[in-house]
Write an enzyme that holds these catalytic residues in place. Structure first.
Site, PDB file in Angstrom:
ATOM      1  N   ASP A   1      -5.888   5.325  -0.710  1.00 30.46           N
ATOM      2  CA  ASP A   1      -5.156   4.612   0.349  1.00 30.46           C
ATOM      3  C   ASP A   1      -4.205   5.536   1.111  1.00 30.46           C
ATOM      4  O   ASP A   1      -3.225   5.066   1.708  1.00 30.46           O
ATOM      5  CB  ASP A   1      -4.355   3.434  -0.253  1.00 30.46           C
ATOM      6  CG  ASP A   1      -5.162   2.140  -0.270  1.00 30.46           C
ATOM      7  OD1 ASP A   1      -6.034   1.978   0.600  1.00 30.46           O
ATOM      8  OD2 ASP A   1      -4.924   1.300  -1.166  1.00 30.46           O
TER       9      ASP A   1
ATOM     10  N   ALA B   1      -2.788 -18.144  -2.796  1.00 32.68           N
ATOM     11  CA  ALA B   1      -3.284 -16.803  -2.488  1.00 32.68           C
ATOM     12  C   ALA B   1      -4.108 -16.253  -3.651  1.00 32.68           C
ATOM     13  O   ALA B   1      -5.107 -15.560  -3.450  1.00 32.68           O
ATOM     14  CB  ALA B   1      -2.117 -15.869  -2.193  1.00 32.68           C
ATOM     15  N   GLN B   2      -3.685 -16.567  -4.881  1.00 38.52           N
ATOM     16  CA  GLN B   2      -4.296 -15.924  -6.039  1.00 38.52           C
ATOM     17  C   GLN B   2      -5.520 -16.644  -6.616  1.00 38.52           C
ATOM     18  O   GLN B   2      -6.457 -16.002  -7.063  1.00 38.52           O
ATOM     19  CB  GLN B   2      -3.246 -15.739  -7.143  1.00 38.52           C
ATOM     20  CG  GLN B   2      -2.172 -14.717  -6.787  1.00 38.52           C
ATOM     21  CD  GLN B   2      -2.756 -13.395  -6.367  1.00 38.52           C
ATOM     22  OE1 GLN B   2      -3.049 -13.183  -5.186  1.00 38.52           O
ATOM     23  NE2 GLN B   2      -2.977 -12.494  -7.298  1.00 38.52           N
TER      24      GLN B   2
ATOM     25  N   HIS C   1       0.831  -1.208   0.000  1.00 33.76           N
ATOM     26  CA  HIS C   1       0.000   0.000   0.000  1.00 33.76           C
ATOM     27  C   HIS C   1       0.860   1.250   0.000  1.00 33.76           C
ATOM     28  O   HIS C   1       0.957   1.962   0.991  1.00 33.76           O
ATOM     29  CB  HIS C   1      -0.975  -0.016   1.174  1.00 33.76           C
ATOM     30  CG  HIS C   1      -2.053  -1.030   0.994  1.00 33.76           C
ATOM     31  ND1 HIS C   1      -2.059  -2.241   1.635  1.00 33.76           N
ATOM     32  CD2 HIS C   1      -3.145  -1.024   0.190  1.00 33.76           C
ATOM     33  CE1 HIS C   1      -3.122  -2.939   1.252  1.00 33.76           C
ATOM     34  NE2 HIS C   1      -3.806  -2.229   0.377  1.00 33.76           N
ATOM     35  N   ASN C   2       1.480   1.504  -1.152  1.00 37.14           N
ATOM     36  CA  ASN C   2       2.397   2.637  -1.275  1.00 37.14           C
ATOM     37  C   ASN C   2       1.976   3.515  -2.464  1.00 37.14           C
ATOM     38  O   ASN C   2       0.942   3.276  -3.084  1.00 37.14           O
ATOM     39  CB  ASN C   2       3.824   2.107  -1.478  1.00 37.14           C
ATOM     40  CG  ASN C   2       3.865   1.045  -2.577  1.00 37.14           C
ATOM     41  OD1 ASN C   2       3.190   1.173  -3.602  1.00 37.14           O
ATOM     42  ND2 ASN C   2       4.635  -0.004  -2.362  1.00 37.14           N
ATOM     43  N   PHE C   3       2.824   4.499  -2.776  1.00 36.44           N
ATOM     44  CA  PHE C   3       2.452   5.435  -3.845  1.00 36.44           C
ATOM     45  C   PHE C   3       2.317   4.744  -5.205  1.00 36.44           C
ATOM     46  O   PHE C   3       1.496   5.125  -6.027  1.00 36.44           O
ATOM     47  CB  PHE C   3       3.473   6.578  -3.911  1.00 36.44           C
ATOM     48  CG  PHE C   3       3.188   7.564  -5.009  1.00 36.44           C
ATOM     49  CD1 PHE C   3       2.035   8.340  -4.988  1.00 36.44           C
ATOM     50  CD2 PHE C   3       4.068   7.709  -6.075  1.00 36.44           C
ATOM     51  CE1 PHE C   3       1.757   9.246  -6.009  1.00 36.44           C
ATOM     52  CE2 PHE C   3       3.803   8.612  -7.099  1.00 36.44           C
ATOM     53  CZ  PHE C   3       2.649   9.376  -7.067  1.00 36.44           C
TER      54      PHE C   3
ATOM     55  N   ASP D   1      -8.990  -0.956  -7.863  1.00 36.89           N
ATOM     56  CA  ASP D   1      -8.209  -1.175  -6.648  1.00 36.89           C
ATOM     57  C   ASP D   1      -7.584  -2.573  -6.621  1.00 36.89           C
ATOM     58  O   ASP D   1      -6.488  -2.760  -6.113  1.00 36.89           O
ATOM     59  CB  ASP D   1      -9.115  -0.974  -5.420  1.00 36.89           C
ATOM     60  CG  ASP D   1      -8.321  -0.883  -4.124  1.00 36.89           C
ATOM     61  OD1 ASP D   1      -7.103  -0.664  -4.190  1.00 36.89           O
ATOM     62  OD2 ASP D   1      -8.932  -1.032  -3.039  1.00 36.89           O
TER      63      ASP D   1
ATOM     64  N   HIS E   1       1.138   1.811  -5.726  1.00 38.56           N
ATOM     65  CA  HIS E   1      -0.199   1.203  -5.770  1.00 38.56           C
ATOM     66  C   HIS E   1      -1.238   2.287  -6.109  1.00 38.56           C
ATOM     67  O   HIS E   1      -2.126   2.072  -6.932  1.00 38.56           O
ATOM     68  CB  HIS E   1      -0.522   0.529  -4.431  1.00 38.56           C
ATOM     69  CG  HIS E   1      -1.972   0.162  -4.272  1.00 38.56           C
ATOM     70  ND1 HIS E   1      -2.576  -0.806  -5.053  1.00 38.56           N
ATOM     71  CD2 HIS E   1      -2.948   0.654  -3.455  1.00 38.56           C
ATOM     72  CE1 HIS E   1      -3.863  -0.907  -4.708  1.00 38.56           C
ATOM     73  NE2 HIS E   1      -4.111  -0.023  -3.745  1.00 38.56           N
TER      74      HIS E   1
HETATM   75 ZN   LIG Z   1      -5.897   0.220  -2.602  1.00 35.70          ZN
END
Ligand SMILES: [Zn+2]
Length: 495
Positions: A254, A413-414, A213-215, A363, A217
């Site tokens: 976010d 996970a996917q 969850h960074n820039f 998202d 993203h």
């Molecule tokens: Zn997001």
């Protein structure tokens, strides 16, 4: 003092890689370079010369996720690989071997210095909102000309296939800025172009350097929204205000994410959970930070908009950011399913519901992207999940199995996520916009198939490994070989 001379034929990607290597960081780490005034410098062969006077080693701002454990060996291999490549390039360009040796030792020195420095700093989790420093723009727009986007970049930016890993923050900021201009939002809402730049810089500063969850993203989600606006010809169907809200909500969705999800916030009874009574604490926070940024005149891109319209924009943006809470996934997708067959673009409620689904799609749209772009995001997400589950174990809090490093692998996970969350949602949107079939739904199906194949290999490998030593189970080994050959065959037939 270290001196590295870059040829003008050197690619920005190589330069970034060299900086990363010199700083002891992983290849895909996002790094920013600041000049003495604190403005970001674009890392490319045209960047200004760094003189002895303005050297500020500490200003090579290390916006990165710190890697744990695995580091040293990979790092060593990476450094020597980079050096080998550099050496080749320098030789090609006619420089002497002596200089290469000098470069080599300088890089080594720099790397050691950076490594010793990284041991000293400890990450602290700053308290929410009390830290108002970041909200004030710390930097102003750079005095040198803005990053020029090539025609090629501008065109690629409109597609879901855009390679989001190639760009440094400065370039991503230019791309975001371009989207506001390109969609006519700057003209239609009389946005001051300098305010737009400042606002985006401030947005960048208010994303934390989490693994996921960074820039970057934020950039991905906004870029996917921009792609969908083009692909679905949304500008012909909804108002410019809807477009402004869609893009702005994506940029802000976010903000200041702490890297630990709502479940953690609630279970750990964090300040955020208490403040928002356990109701979407993170999304409420992202939204609050967004409007704190708008409340500063320097960053208020809505300053020319009349108060009534601003109210609507604010309400629309809040609705969209709050819709990104995955706890509300079923509820939102279901209400869209109810109206999709009788969808009416002149019905405000219908359009609001569509916008909520669109931001949700963007998202979680990484798997829509080409494999090589999508896959690194899974590692980033798992890294963030493991960070959380490790902390939950330490604090005696419940741990979700999908976040547990003992239980989850990339394919597991996917697969479920693509099959039961992504495909059904995108297929519903496809009913309204058949044009997303090829560009978005098909890649999702391919990604699902790929992860299912990977899981087959994983399962077979586990079977081989699980066989006790000394009585090697050839049938399991043969099974694995058969699966791999079968998959290769399918791959060849696909091409
Ligand atoms: Zn997001």
């Amino acid at each position: 003092m270290l001196q590295v001379v870059f040829s003008r034929f050197c690619s920005p990607g190589d330069m970034k890689e060299l900086f990363c290597t010199a700083a002891g960081l992983q290849r895909n780490t996002t790094i920013s370079l600041m000049d003495v005034t604190g403005a970001m410098v674009s890392i490319d062969p045209t960047m200004p010369h760094n003189t002895e006077k303005c050297v500020r080693p500490s200003s090579c701002c290390r916006r990165h996720r710190r890697r744990h454990g695995d580091g040293r060996r990979t790092l060593k291999a990476e450094v020597s690989n980079r050096l080998a490549m550099l050496e080749k390039r320098v030789e090609l360009e006619g420089l002497k071997v002596v200089e290469i040796e000098k470069c080599r030792s300088d890089i080594q020195k720099l790397r050691e210095e950076m490594a010793s420095r990284s041991h000293r700093s400890v990450a602290v989790n700053p308290s929410f909102l009390d830290d108002s420093k970041k909200l004030t723009p710390r930097r102003d727009v750079p005095s040198y000309p803005k990053y020029h986007l090539s025609q090629e970049t501008v065109e690629a930016l409109r597609k879901p296939t855009f390679d989001v890993w190639q760009w440094e923050p400065n370039e991503m900021l230019s791309c975001l800025e371009h989207m506001y201009h390109d969609l006519g939002l700057v003209t239609d809402f009389s946005i001051n172009p300098i305010t737009l730049k400042r606002w985006l810089l401030c947005i960048h500063d208010n994303y934390r350097n989490n693994p996921f969850h960074n820039f970057r993203h934020c950039f991905c989600v906004t870029q996917m929204m921009y792609s969908m606006i083009h692909l679905c010809r949304l500008q012909e169907k909804i108002t410019q205000m809807d477009i402004l809200v869609l893009l702005t909500a994506a940029v802000c969705h976010d903000l200041d994410h702490p890297g630990y999800n709502n479940t953690y916030q609630i279970n750990a009874r964090t300040e955020l959970a208490v403040r928002y009574n356990d109701i979407s604490p993170l999304e409420n926070h992202h939204c609050a930070v967004a409007f704190q940024i708008f409340s500063q005149p320097d960053c208020n891109i809505f300053s020319s908009i009349d108060p009534e319209t601003f109210k609507l924009i604010r309400q629309g943006t809040i609705t969209l950011i709050l819709a990104t809470d995955m706890a509300r996934h079923g509820e939102i997708v279901d209400s869209f399913k109810q109206i999709v067959d009788v969808f009416d673009f002149s019905n405000e409620e219908h359009v609001t519901c569509l916008k909520m689904v669109l931001i949700k799609c963007c998202d979680i749209s990484n798997e829509v992207r080409p494999t090589e772009v999508a896959e690194p995001w899974v590692d980033c997400l798992l890294e963030e999940y493991f960070m959380q589950s490790d902390r939950e174990k330490l604090e005696g809090l419940p741990v979700a199995p999908f976040m547990d490093r003992e239980k989850v692998t990339k394919p597991t996970a996917q697969i479920g996520f693509i099959k039961f969350v992504l495909i059904p949602m995108f297929e519903t949107v496809e009913k309204l916009f058949p044009e997303i079939e090829e560009a978005m739904v098909q890649p999702l199906r391919e990604s699902r198939d790929r992860y299912e194949e990977l899981k087959q290999i994983e399962d077979a490998t586990r079977e081989v490994r699980a066989t006790p030593e000394g009585c090697f189970d050839w049938s399991a080994e043969l099974l694995l070989a058969a699966i791999i050959s079968h998959l290769r065959f399918r791959q060849v037939n696909k091409m």
